[in-house]
Structure formats: C-alpha cells, structure tokens
Motif scaffolding. Structure first.
Motif: not given
Length: 302
Positions: A29-47
């Motif tokens: 449903g609409p509450r799911i907020h999916r994220v992935g690279r490059p905006m969310f990247d475990f190699d870049r903790p600041e993201t």
C-alpha cells in the motif's frame, strides 16, 4: 491479506528494485517507501542518515544485501559493508528513532550438515563469505536495536528480477536438456509470500505494540521442501501449461557443478517459532510456485 492500514507513518523498505522490495511495494500500500542505490547506499553511510531524516519512518524493512554468493568470495570487504556494516548503521538509526527493524537474512548462515531442519537456536556455521557476512549482520542489527526482528529465509524467487525459476524457464526454451543439482535440499520461498509475512508482522506490532518476545531471530520460508532439481522440474511443468517447452532435466551432484562458494547441502528451516509468536506460516512452496509462474507467463493485457 490486504495492505497495511492506511493509518500510521511510512514504512521504509530498502533493496531498490530487488524481488522482496518490489513485492512489498506492490502489496503493502501507499505507506511503503522503497529506496535503493544511489540515493540509499550502504557504501555511503551518509545516504542512510539523509534518507532517515527525509522519510522519518515508523518502521524499517531491510531487504538490501549483497546476494551474489560467488562474487562475494572475491570481495569480502564489499560484502561486509552491504551485509554487516550498513545494516548495523541502519539498526542504530532505528534505535535512535525508537522504531522496529525487520532485517532479512538467509539459510546460508548454516553449513547444511545438520541433517534436519534448522531451528533458530542452532549455532551458525557459514561456509563462505556471503553466509559469514550475513551471520555477522544478524548479530550487528540485534546489538544495534533492541526492537529488531531477523527473518531468515531461503531460495527466494518471483515473477520479476533475476532468479532461479526465471532462469530455468528461459533455459528450457533454448536447451533440450538441462542439468540441475539434485543433492541440495531446501525450501523455495515466493517473494510475495515473504512480503505478506512481513506485512503481517508489521500489522501485529502496530496493532498491539512492541512485545519483548518479538525481538530476535525467526525462520520464514515456504512450507515443504525440495531440491534445486525438484524446483526446476516443478517450474518447467508449470510453464508447460502455458505452452512452453518441457526439456529433459537431469539431476547432477554438487561435485559435478563446482562453484567458488560452497552451498549448504541441506538448509531446510524449521519455521515453527514464526507461527507461534506472530501467527504467520508461509504457504506450501509448490502452490506458490505455480501461482508465480502463471503471473510470469501471463499474456500482456490487450
């Protein structure tokens, strides 16, 4: 099962276009907020920090991981960042926010030598970099956030993305004979079924509040068991009903198909605890497989 209640905050789902993240996005449903690279990247903790600040989630599902089992053998540092270090940061962010984390792990934390289905209290015994970094990641997230549910699953497939079932169906169209390992045992898990289980857990937490016995490790895999050869045959038989070619499928030994990383010979998971605590049991794997193949091979809408 329906999507999450419309009430409440966003559910942050990591994993980008991966199978589980896609299933959660479609079913949650609409509450799911999916994220992935490059905006969310475990190699870049600041993201990670930036994403948390922007989304301000009510809960997090970590479906992101380094899952290239053989490639991990050549890049242990990269696998560790994805499977241990990044999730540890994510867990601390959840702890700081006072929200639950559902972290997805794997049957590869075991060596497969037990000879019976593994329970959550069995000691981990990974045989490769992937399994070792995932086992370390389990401990890292549990230490980082007291409100963490770790879900170990196995043999995940879906109608989208690259996976064993799609590979077998495509290979069956091109080859009259396929050779598939027949001496590794486990439980296939449809990503939609795993997503439904996660949504049910989140709903339980939201409805009744967090309970201390929710914390810890749970096994969540399709009900029943087979081999990779058995799964291939079942997938191809389901595809034949859609007019696809049924090749001859020969069972071979693991020794006949050497890989850089050793696979567990018997990674069946006992999922009793998940049902006892959350009232969740995944469907029989074969029924879910047929449904998934039907979805995969359905003609496009006119």
């Amino acid at each position: 099962m329906s999507a999450l209640s419309a009430e409440g905050g966003a559910i942050l789902v990591t994993g980008g276009a991966g199978q589980l993240a896609t299933s959660l996005m479609r079913l949650g449903g609409p509450r799911i907020h999916r994220v992935g690279r490059p905006m969310f990247d475990f190699d870049r903790p600041e993201t990670l920090t930036a994403t948390f600040a922007a989304v301000q989630p009510a809960a997090v599902v970590n479906a992101a991981a380094w899952t290239a089992v053989d490639a991990a053998e050549a890049d242990e540092a990269g696998a560790a960042r994805a499977n241990r270090d990044g999730p540890a940061i994510l867990a601390r962010l959840c702890a700081d926010a006072g929200i639950p984390l559902i972290h997805v792990s794997t049957d590869y934390v075991f060596d497969g030598d037990k000879g019976a289905p593994y329970v959550e209290t069995d000691p981990t015994s990974p045989t490769g970099v992937y399994g070792r970094t995932k086992a370390e990641g389990e401990q890292a997230v549990l230490a980082g956030n007291p409100n963490t549910v770790v879900l170990r699953t196995s043999w995940v497939y879906s109608a989208t993305a690259k996976n064993f079932v799609r590979t077998m169906i495509n290979a069956g169209e091109k080859n009259p004979t396929l050779k598939v390992v027949g001496d590794q045992h486990g439980a296939p898990t449809a990503s939609d079924d795993l997503a439904e289980a996660i949504l049910a857990i989140l709903q339980r937490i939201e409805t009744g509040g967090w309970q201390d016995h929710y914390a810890g490790i749970f096994h969540a895999a399709g009900t029943g068991e087979t081999t990779w050869h058995g799964l291939a045959v079942a997938a191809l038989e389901a595809a034949r009903k859609h007019g696809r070619t049924m090749p001859e499928v020969l069972a071979i030994r693991t020794a006949d198909w050497p890989t850089p990383a050793r696979r567990p010979a018997d990674s069946r998971l006992d999922c009793t605890k998940l049902e006892q605590v959350f009232g969740v049991r995944l469907p029989p794997w074969h029924a879910s497989l047929v449904r998934t193949v039907d979805e995969l091979l359905a003609p496009p809408p006119s």
